[in-house]
Design a protein around this motif. Structure first.
Motif, mmCIF file in Angstrom:
data_model
loop_
_atom_site.group_PDB
_atom_site.id
_atom_site.type_symbol
_atom_site.label_atom_id
_atom_site.label_comp_id
_atom_site.label_asym_id
_atom_site.label_seq_id
_atom_site.Cartn_x
_atom_site.Cartn_y
_atom_site.Cartn_z
ATOM 1 N N TYR A 171 -19.476 -8.383 8.541
ATOM 2 C CA TYR A 171 -19.844 -9.604 8.131
ATOM 3 C C TYR A 171 -19.402 -10.747 8.816
ATOM 4 N N GLN A 172 -18.443 -10.537 9.935
ATOM 5 C CA GLN A 172 -18.109 -11.534 10.746
ATOM 6 C C GLN A 172 -19.146 -12.111 11.557
ATOM 7 N N LYS A 173 -20.173 -11.565 11.826
ATOM 8 C CA LYS A 173 -21.400 -11.904 12.709
ATOM 9 C C LYS A 173 -22.132 -12.899 11.823
ATOM 10 N N PHE A 174 -22.305 -12.777 10.587
ATOM 11 C CA PHE A 174 -23.302 -13.533 9.990
ATOM 12 C C PHE A 174 -22.642 -14.357 8.508
ATOM 13 N N ASP A 175 -21.396 -13.763 8.161
ATOM 14 C CA ASP A 175 -20.998 -14.479 6.678
ATOM 15 C C ASP A 175 -19.532 -14.725 7.004
ATOM 16 N N ALA A 176 -18.922 -15.625 7.614
ATOM 17 C CA ALA A 176 -17.679 -15.942 8.180
ATOM 18 C C ALA A 176 -16.800 -15.830 6.826
ATOM 19 N N ILE A 177 -17.283 -16.531 5.554
ATOM 20 C CA ILE A 177 -16.306 -16.682 4.502
ATOM 21 C C ILE A 177 -16.039 -15.129 3.925
ATOM 22 N N ARG A 178 -17.242 -14.481 3.800
ATOM 23 C CA ARG A 178 -17.040 -13.066 3.114
ATOM 24 C C ARG A 178 -16.044 -12.311 4.234
ATOM 25 N N ALA A 179 -16.348 -12.502 5.560
ATOM 26 C CA ALA A 179 -15.536 -11.733 6.445
ATOM 27 C C ALA A 179 -13.980 -12.176 6.134
ATOM 28 N N ILE A 180 -13.604 -13.393 6.268
ATOM 29 C CA ILE A 180 -12.192 -13.860 6.008
ATOM 30 C C ILE A 180 -11.771 -13.148 4.623
ATOM 31 N N SER A 181 -12.386 -13.113 3.753
ATOM 32 C CA SER A 181 -11.959 -12.530 2.223
ATOM 33 C C SER A 181 -11.393 -11.082 2.577
ATOM 34 N N ILE A 182 -12.559 -10.335 3.112
ATOM 35 C CA ILE A 182 -12.029 -8.930 3.342
ATOM 36 C C ILE A 182 -10.833 -8.953 4.421
ATOM 37 N N TYR A 183 -10.918 -9.651 5.718
ATOM 38 C CA TYR A 183 -9.891 -9.492 6.368
ATOM 39 C C TYR A 183 -8.335 -9.831 5.890
ATOM 40 N N LEU A 184 -8.470 -10.732 4.865
ATOM 41 C CA LEU A 184 -7.259 -10.938 4.131
ATOM 42 C C LEU A 184 -6.857 -9.746 3.142
ATOM 43 N N GLU A 185 -7.644 -9.283 2.763
ATOM 44 C CA GLU A 185 -7.460 -7.950 1.923
ATOM 45 C C GLU A 185 -6.948 -6.801 2.759
ATOM 46 N N VAL A 186 -7.486 -6.898 4.121
ATOM 47 C CA VAL A 186 -6.782 -6.041 5.001
ATOM 48 C C VAL A 186 -5.526 -6.046 5.197
ATOM 49 N N LEU A 187 -5.139 -7.428 5.658
ATOM 50 C CA LEU A 187 -3.659 -7.985 5.887
ATOM 51 C C LEU A 187 -2.864 -7.387 4.472
ATOM 52 N N ASP A 188 -3.235 -7.646 3.270
ATOM 53 C CA ASP A 188 -2.406 -7.364 2.179
ATOM 54 C C ASP A 188 -1.987 -6.023 2.437
ATOM 55 N N MET A 189 -2.723 -5.106 2.941
ATOM 56 C CA MET A 189 -2.465 -3.563 2.925
ATOM 57 C C MET A 189 -1.847 -3.106 4.372
ATOM 58 N N SER A 190 -1.517 -4.032 5.141
ATOM 59 C CA SER A 190 -1.034 -3.733 6.507
ATOM 60 C C SER A 190 0.402 -3.665 6.616
ATOM 61 N N ASN A 191 0.861 -2.900 7.550
ATOM 62 C CA ASN A 191 2.199 -2.666 7.956
ATOM 63 C C ASN A 191 2.320 -2.364 9.443
ATOM 64 N N GLU A 192 3.351 -2.238 9.858
ATOM 65 C CA GLU A 192 3.529 -2.090 11.162
ATOM 66 C C GLU A 192 2.952 -0.668 11.839
ATOM 67 N N ASP A 193 2.790 0.182 10.867
ATOM 68 C CA ASP A 193 2.372 1.634 11.072
ATOM 69 C C ASP A 193 0.796 1.528 11.129
ATOM 70 N N ASN A 194 0.267 1.018 10.439
ATOM 71 C CA ASN A 194 -1.339 1.002 10.141
ATOM 72 C C ASN A 194 -2.099 -0.094 10.650
ATOM 73 N N PHE A 195 -1.470 -1.323 11.182
ATOM 74 C CA PHE A 195 -2.131 -2.566 11.742
ATOM 75 C C PHE A 195 -2.796 -2.356 13.005
ATOM 76 N N ASN A 196 -3.915 -3.001 13.243
ATOM 77 C CA ASN A 196 -4.627 -3.087 14.525
ATOM 78 C C ASN A 196 -4.736 -4.697 14.902
ATOM 79 N N PRO A 197 -3.952 -5.064 15.961
ATOM 80 C CA PRO A 197 -3.816 -6.633 16.105
ATOM 81 C C PRO A 197 -5.309 -6.933 16.455
ATOM 82 N N ASP A 198 -6.163 -6.288 16.948
ATOM 83 C CA ASP A 198 -7.727 -6.784 16.913
ATOM 84 C C ASP A 198 -8.240 -7.378 15.739
ATOM 85 N N TRP A 199 -7.648 -7.025 14.644
ATOM 86 C CA TRP A 199 -7.927 -7.744 13.412
ATOM 87 C C TRP A 199 -7.814 -9.072 13.250
ATOM 88 N N LEU A 200 -6.743 -9.523 13.816
ATOM 89 C CA LEU A 200 -6.342 -10.866 13.946
ATOM 90 C C LEU A 200 -7.217 -11.699 14.736
#
Length: 282
Positions: A171-200
């Protein structure tokens, strides 16, 4: 789901028999192969690709005693087989001068694993399972599979961080608002073991599309802190019109963001509110 769906050709004929044996808890791959030779007969013998080979053997061993594998288990088996196939392909290109039979054995293993992978891909192509649909979407750009995954996300039926991060990138390519919403959901689930810094960086790009350059800076800085990547400080400052005082403030927030992500505390953190603010007008 039928077991024949996942067990590769080299040991399909052993399925019915193996189900009568009971589950052996042995995790040593040498012992697994000795007691279950059908799981290893198509693999190479020497020490190349030892980790990929061991992971594949353990996955096969687990599936051997799984009467009805889930889509996720089949998906993970596909990933293990892919990794092994890619590794042994490279190893097969290394010529062994003293023992040419080892090179031939790797070539044999590459051919058999490629055949097995192709068969599994064909067998799972029409699956409606989320994980298998995700596999075919990401590997073959299968539009029917894409629809299954995106529909599941719209219905809040996905709790897998890797799948969600890929959808956010889509969604990042054409719907930034929706992409942000999903990325924030990803951050909610993140920790040191499962996080990919590229998501930032994906999230930073989405905010940049909305002209929120402060959050673009903050997220880019957090990525630098997590990866030690070199960055042009002039270009970073240019994002915030060269405001050095603001830069120092955002650097502190980036430090805080990294800390809460690695601790798995983003969902409950105060800093999360910063990313939920309304985007600046264009």
């Amino acid at each position: 789901m039928n077991k024949n769906f996942v067990i590769i050709t080299s040991f399909i004929s052993f399925i019915a028999f193996s189900s009568l044996l009971g589950c052996d808890n042995q995790r040593d791959t040498g012992s697994i192969c000795k007691k279950n030779p059908e799981l290893c007969s198509d693999l190479h013998a020497d020490s190349w690709c030892r980790y990929e080979k061991a992971d594949l053997i353990r996955k096969r061993f687990k599936l051997k005693f799984t009467e009805s594998p889930t889509g996720k288990e089949i998906y993970q088996h596909l990933l293990n087989l892919e990794k092994y196939n890619q590794c042994i392909e490279l190893a097969a290109g290394v010529q062994h001068i003293l023992h040419p039979e080892r090179t031939n054995d790797r070539l044999r293993a590459f051919g058999l694993s490629a055949q097995s992978l192709s068969q599994m891909q064909d067998t799972t192509k029409e699956s409606k399972d989320l994980y298998l649909a995700f596999y075919h979407w990401t590997r073959f750009s299968d539009l029917d599979a894409e629809k299954i995954v995106l529909t599941a996300q719209s219905a809040d039926q996905i709790d897998d961080i890797v799948i969600l991060s890929h959808i956010a990138s889509y969604y990042q390519k054409f719907d930034a608002i929706r992409a942000i919403s999903i990325y924030l959901e990803v951050l909610d689930m993140s920790n040191e073991d499962n996080f990919n810094p590229d998501w930032l960086l994906g999230l930073a790009n989405s905010y940049q599309r909305l002209n929120d350059f402060e959050l673009t800076y903050l997220l880019s800085r957090a990525n630098v802190l997590m990866t030690d990547q070199k960055v042009s400080e002039d270009k970073m400052l240019a994002l915030i019109a060269g405001d050095a005082e603001l830069s120092r403030y955002l650097d502190k927030q980036a430090d805080e963001l990294v800390d809460v992500i690695e601790a798995g505390d983003f969902k409950q953190s105060a800093i999360k509110a910063i990313f939920e603010r309304e985007a600046p007008s264009k």
